[in-house]
Design an enzyme around this catalytic site. Structure first.
Site, mmCIF file in Angstrom:
data_model
loop_
_atom_site.group_PDB
_atom_site.id
_atom_site.type_symbol
_atom_site.label_atom_id
_atom_site.label_comp_id
_atom_site.label_asym_id
_atom_site.label_seq_id
_atom_site.Cartn_x
_atom_site.Cartn_y
_atom_site.Cartn_z
ATOM 1 N N LYS A 45 0.571 28.450 -4.729
ATOM 2 C CA LYS A 45 -0.725 29.099 -4.544
ATOM 3 C C LYS A 45 -1.236 28.946 -3.110
ATOM 4 O O LYS A 45 -1.026 27.910 -2.478
ATOM 5 C CB LYS A 45 -1.716 28.467 -5.523
ATOM 6 C CG LYS A 45 -3.054 29.167 -5.548
ATOM 7 C CD LYS A 45 -3.865 28.743 -6.747
ATOM 8 C CE LYS A 45 -5.269 29.323 -6.647
ATOM 9 N NZ LYS A 45 -5.297 30.792 -6.516
ATOM 10 N N LEU A 73 -8.939 32.868 -4.068
ATOM 11 C CA LEU A 73 -8.134 31.823 -3.434
ATOM 12 C C LEU A 73 -8.722 30.423 -3.560
ATOM 13 O O LEU A 73 -8.695 29.622 -2.627
ATOM 14 C CB LEU A 73 -7.868 32.155 -1.956
ATOM 15 C CG LEU A 73 -6.835 33.281 -1.762
ATOM 16 C CD1 LEU A 73 -6.826 33.758 -0.319
ATOM 17 C CD2 LEU A 73 -5.448 32.845 -2.175
ATOM 18 N N CYS A 130 -4.828 39.114 1.040
ATOM 19 C CA CYS A 130 -5.604 38.908 -0.182
ATOM 20 C C CYS A 130 -6.856 39.776 -0.130
ATOM 21 O O CYS A 130 -7.631 39.696 0.819
ATOM 22 C CB CYS A 130 -6.008 37.447 -0.359
ATOM 23 S SG CYS A 130 -7.021 37.217 -1.839
ATOM 24 N N LYS A 165 3.190 38.356 4.120
ATOM 25 C CA LYS A 165 2.910 39.087 2.873
ATOM 26 C C LYS A 165 1.949 40.233 3.146
ATOM 27 O O LYS A 165 0.842 40.023 3.640
ATOM 28 C CB LYS A 165 2.336 38.148 1.820
ATOM 29 C CG LYS A 165 2.226 38.786 0.431
ATOM 30 C CD LYS A 165 1.951 37.738 -0.629
ATOM 31 C CE LYS A 165 1.890 38.354 -2.022
ATOM 32 N NZ LYS A 165 1.645 37.305 -3.041
ATOM 33 N N GLY A 243 5.639 43.184 -7.340
ATOM 34 C CA GLY A 243 4.632 44.097 -7.881
ATOM 35 C C GLY A 243 5.057 44.551 -9.261
ATOM 36 O O GLY A 243 5.883 45.442 -9.401
ATOM 37 N N GLY A 244 4.525 43.886 -10.289
ATOM 38 C CA GLY A 244 4.734 44.336 -11.665
ATOM 39 C C GLY A 244 6.102 44.089 -12.259
ATOM 40 O O GLY A 244 6.467 44.724 -13.248
ATOM 41 N N GLY A 265 5.301 37.751 -10.531
ATOM 42 C CA GLY A 265 3.918 37.283 -10.500
ATOM 43 C C GLY A 265 3.251 37.272 -11.857
ATOM 44 O O GLY A 265 3.413 36.332 -12.637
ATOM 45 N N THR A 266 2.529 38.345 -12.141
ATOM 46 C CA THR A 266 1.723 38.405 -13.359
ATOM 47 C C THR A 266 2.520 38.093 -14.622
ATOM 48 O O THR A 266 1.978 37.537 -15.588
ATOM 49 C CB THR A 266 1.054 39.795 -13.445
ATOM 50 O OG1 THR A 266 0.269 39.963 -12.259
ATOM 51 C CG2 THR A 266 0.158 39.929 -14.658
#
Lengths: 306, 320
Positions: A45, A73, A130, A165, A243-244, A265-266
């Site tokens: 993180k 964050l 971000c 990023k 991404g996804g 990620g998610t």
């Protein structure tokens, strides 16, 4: 068994799957569920120099096939990370990449300078994208000049490789990615979340206290693929795609489009075992297709008209 | 904590918008403590994407139960599940109620901001206050407290009679039960917090700020319950509550007024339930500072003095 290893030039990975920053805590949260050493790497993180309080709740809003977040964050800062977390990560045989944040260019350098004195870190990922920390989703990754300045300062400061990023919320991704490359970035990772919002019809209020948030999850995969393909086609440095990604096939799409590695990620939030399942599914696909080295499929997208 | 990707639904009960699912998951059941929760995946499709958090309502050696109301997409899908289907669940998660003994070694460890776990509740009166679906963790808690020799008195409130589907089950387990409804269709006419206030005022010998608990008007069958609630004189040793934000805020104020230790199980929209995403933050006071803490990891149970109650609805969980 297929060889899944990837050489980014500055970093060798057991396999191309990294856990994406912001969805994997500081890594140890997932130890009860998976063997962290089976991952290609962990991007922890985002860290500012000091602990950061984050945004007020509600911080999450679900949307079809997606999640909008405005965490802001929140984090423990470099010192607590170095003392409490890093010693436990450093012993792992997996690449530990630290996502580096800053409110100013100098803070990025300050964070890197502090972490450079710690052991057990493979690389830094510069979080210049971000959407949740400044008004209207502003971030350095929206401007080639701001991107160039931060990357150059980070590279001058750092004794370790730097991955930049990038944000999807731009008109010309190639222009921004090139700015990072020219400033000396060792790789780029994309995409960060897509600037988004959600409305509660009954209360006529935004569903996030911060009004805006970043959309992630399967909903953004097609956008991410396009941006990764554009960047990978024009850059000399490696592109890390995210991404996804929910499955091995999703990850393979990114590799075929030109990414040398991917971040998950998610999917980690939905299923803490997702990253390991994705690695397994890629391996199974290689077996089935009799592909000996996974790296051979990178950038093999055939766009010639039939 | 365990991930059980295929916990079969052994039993399902439905009462209007309320639903109870009993799942077979021995590993989770073995570790579960009152106040802990599970993350339940309601669909293997990408929408709804996230798991949903549910308090553990009950457990046996091999099973865990969840009790919920249909408030949005996820709970509507879950309420359609049938006996024999399986669910992907993670649990037990979070820190539960401080019950004063028993349980796993981990639960006994002194944690910052917790009540002293060594304090025995044996022979002591405790109040459990549940509003609507907030009754979910209190049934499990009540059974554990009884095992420890405590005397739990359950205050169970709802908008109307049909919001109290577990009243019969609680009575069947011989809990001292006091019910309230906002519309007066069952039990005390008013909010659950008003019912608790009336009872505390009665114990304190104060004139009632709210209509007194006039048990002469109560239905005959609830009289044994009244007797139980009066069996122990004095204030409760502890109050445990779960329910709407406004109810809990009121209970916190009452507990504070009478100097009673209180704990609250908070609800939050969660991303992961395991402390990775920081999505479920809630303003919590620790020492002399208040900060956004993760409800999933630092809670979901917090003690009264820790919770920063918001007058506005910043902390309310709405339908998603």
């Amino acid at each position: 068994m297929a060889d899944l290893s990837i050489d980014l030039g500055f970093l060798k990975l057991r396999n191309p799957v990294l856990a994406a920053s912001g969805t994997f805590g500081y890594g140890l949260e997932f130890a009860p569920f998976i063997d962290l050493e089976r991952l290609g790497g962990i991007v922890v993180k985002g860290l500012y120099f000091y602990a950061r309080p984050g945004n007020p709740p509600p911080r999450l809003a679900e949307s079809p096939s997606g999640l909008i977040n405005s965490i802001g964050l929140q984090g423990i800062g470099v010192k607590a990370f170095s003392q409490e977390i890093l010693p436990r990560l450093a012993g792992l045989r997996t690449a530990v990449i630290v996502n580096v944040c800053g409110s100013t260019n100098e803070e990025y350098a300050q964070v890197i300078d502090y972490l450079d004195r710690q052991e057990g870190i493979a690389a830094y990922e510069l979080n210049i994208s971000c959407p949740n920390v400044e008004q209207d989703g502003l971030c350095p990754a929206l401007s080639p000049e701001a991107t160039h300045a931060i990357v150059r300062l980070a590279k001058r400061t750092s004794r370790r490789p730097v991955i930049t990023k990038l944000s999807p919320n731009v008109t010309d991704i190639v222009c921004i990615a090139k700015a990072a490359e020219e400033a000396g970035s060792d790789a780029v990772s994309l995409i960060n979340t897509v600037l988004a919002m959600a409305v509660d019809v009954e209360t006529r209020r935004p569903r996030l206290a911060n009004v805006f948030g970043g959309l992630s999850g399967p909903a953004i995969k097609p956008i991410a693929l396009r941006l990764v393909y554009q960047a990978a086609s024009r850059l000399k440095i490696p592109v890390i795609g995210l991404g996804g990604i929910m499955s091995g096939r999703d990850a393979l799409e990114f590799l075929i489009a030109g990414a040398m590695a991917v971040e998950v990620g998610t999917a980690n939030l939905v299923d803490p075992e997702a990253s390991i399942r994705i690695i397994q599914e890629m391996e199974d696909w290689c077996e089935e297709k009799k592909i000996k080295k996974l790296k051979d499929i990178i950038g093999t997208l055939n766009v010639a008209s039939p | 904590m365990h991930k059980d990707p295929g916990a079969p639904i052994l039993r399902k009960e439905r009462w209007g918008d309320y639903c109870l699912l009993c799942l077979k998951s021995p590993a989770i059941a073995r570790e579960a403590r009152p106040g802990q929760f599970m993350m339940v995946r309601v669909s293997d499709q990408p929408y709804p994407l996230l798991r949903r958090p549910f308090s553990i309502h009950a457990r046996t050696r091999e099973t865990v139960e969840i009790f919920f109301s249909r408030v949005g997409l996820g709970t509507n899908i879950l309420a359609q599940k049938k006996t024999g289907e399986t669910l992907d669940i993670i649990g037990p998660l979070g820190k539960g109620f401080t019950t004063g003994g028993g349980g796993s070694k981990r639960a006994k460890e002194q944690e910052p901001g917790r009540l002293a776990p060594a304090e025995s509740l044996n022979g002591k009166k405790v109040f459990l206050v549940g509003g609507g679906r907030g009754i979910a963790p209190l049934y499990f808690l009540g059974l554990e407290l009884k095992k420890q020799g405590a005397v739990p008195i359950i205050f169970y409130g709802g908008k109307t009679k049909s919001d109290l589907p577990l009243a019969d089950r609680l009575k069947a387990h011989k809990f001292a039960l006091l019910v309230s409804t906002d519309d007066g269709s069952s039990g005390f006419h008013g909010f659950a917090s008003a019912m608790v206030e009336a009872e505390l005022n009665r114990v304190a010998g104060l004139p009632m700020a709210f209509p007194p608990l006039d048990w002469a008007d109560a239905p005959r069958k609830s009289r044994p319950v009244r007797a139980a609630s009066y069996a122990l004189a004095g204030f409760p040793a502890r109050v445990f509550a779960c329910g709407p934000e406004a109810m809990m805020r009121k209970i916190a104020a009452l507990a504070d007024r009478y100097g009673i230790a209180a704990e609250f199980s908070l609800e939050a929209i969660m991303g992961c339930g395991i402390g990775a995403c920081w999505g479920c933050a809630r303003k919590i006071r620790r020492g002399d500072k208040a900060e956004w803490l993760k409800v999933c990891q630092e809670g979901p149970v917090f003690k009264s003095s820790e919770v920063v109650w918001e007058e506005d609805k910043t902390n309310e969980v709405s339908d998603r």
